[in-house]
Write a protein that holds these residues in place. Sequence first.
Motif, PDB file in Angstrom:
ATOM      1  N   ALA A  10      46.913  36.154   2.493  1.00 42.78           N
ATOM      2  CA  ALA A  10      48.061  36.936   2.832  1.00 42.78           C
ATOM      3  C   ALA A  10      48.691  37.495   1.449  1.00 42.78           C
ATOM      4  N   ILE A  11      49.065  36.700   0.661  1.00 49.52           N
ATOM      5  CA  ILE A  11      49.730  37.035  -0.445  1.00 49.52           C
ATOM      6  C   ILE A  11      49.199  38.151  -1.259  1.00 49.52           C
ATOM      7  N   ALA A  12      47.920  38.052  -1.370  1.00 52.28           N
ATOM      8  CA  ALA A  12      47.005  38.866  -2.085  1.00 52.28           C
ATOM      9  C   ALA A  12      47.001  40.351  -1.293  1.00 52.28           C
ATOM     10  N   ARG A  13      47.469  40.578  -0.241  1.00 50.14           N
ATOM     11  CA  ARG A  13      47.259  41.943   0.462  1.00 50.14           C
ATOM     12  C   ARG A  13      48.687  42.508   0.716  1.00 50.14           C
ATOM     13  N   LEU A  14      49.859  41.861   0.338  1.00 51.47           N
ATOM     14  CA  LEU A  14      50.905  42.534   0.400  1.00 51.47           C
ATOM     15  C   LEU A  14      51.046  43.594  -0.498  1.00 51.47           C
TER      16      LEU A  14
END
Length: 375
Positions: A10-14
Amino acid sequence: MIVRNQFDYAIARLFKGKAFIIFGPRQTGKTTFVEQLLARVNKKTLYLNGDDADVRETLAKPNASQLVQILGDYEVLFLDEAQRINEVGLLIKIIVDRFKGVQVIATGSSAFELSGKINEPLTGRKYEMMLLPLSYAELVSATDFITEERSIAQRLIYGAYPEVINDPQNAEEHLKLLADSYLYKDLFALEEVKKPVLFEKIVKALALQIGSEVNFSELAQLVKADQKTVDKYVSLLEKSFVVFTLPAFSGNVRNEIKKNKKIYFYDTGIVNAITRNFNSLNNRNDVGALFENYMIAERMKFLHQNQLEADCFFWRTTQQQEIDYVEKSDSKFLAVEFKWNEKSKNKIPTTFTQAYPEAEALILSKADRGVFLKI
């Protein structure tokens, strides 16, 4: 606090110019997950909950000028229970397209509601993930391998919803409340569920026959309903992440069953809450079915958490040869039979191995669950 395996995903896609949508059943920790994300990114966040009537009214007919006032200098918009907001897909589309500095994160507990409202407007504008009850891998990471291995009976009886894991002394109470008050909240709010008593009968009938093939005609007779209603209600259960379906696998063998289905629950604790059976494993005759459901549900979590795509089936012939779980993907062809009893001498049917020699065939007991869930 347990860190979910999808956190880094998730973090990588924000802040990549797309909305981030999180689906999943109610009470699986979606809001907590987003709060953890927000703590990491440390951005000014506007939180809006779709369960609030004033939020729904304010966002009912979104337009860019109105959103300028609402968003102000916020860098993140967190829409919790987004499926409750009318035209939520259009709302998110406007923000993604016109407010480049704002990251939209939306959660929804109802796939048929949220997906239907966002898929077309947000084509190419969103990342998605599903957050299910806690997985074996997450629980091992939170404690250790030996502790989790010792907890197998607890998992079969009470499942792995976050509240159950965090407060095991009151697990039964939490599960009953979840099954009675939250699990079907979205479904009962729909006009499509016009017969809640019938709906609950269907859910209980499914919970009492996990691991068995479901004949929808027989199920309709059992609950005294027409088959179309049963089909529709089971479909709604799937779309709200209560159950999932395995179709029959068929390929090279003439007498393979081709049309039947098996239906499993994403969490065995919910099965026991629905049937009101929290007896110890020594005092019940459905341990094998519970273990089968548990292992296959854990595999579903594994696939989702690792963003792996696979087609999942069961296999049976008219001669009653069967395999609990068959999985096909670009890289794997698995056939797995689950046995609670470690001393079981069952074998993978020769009919299957001869017809599909490329398949990796396994017989797994409770001692092997870690192996299966890390394949």
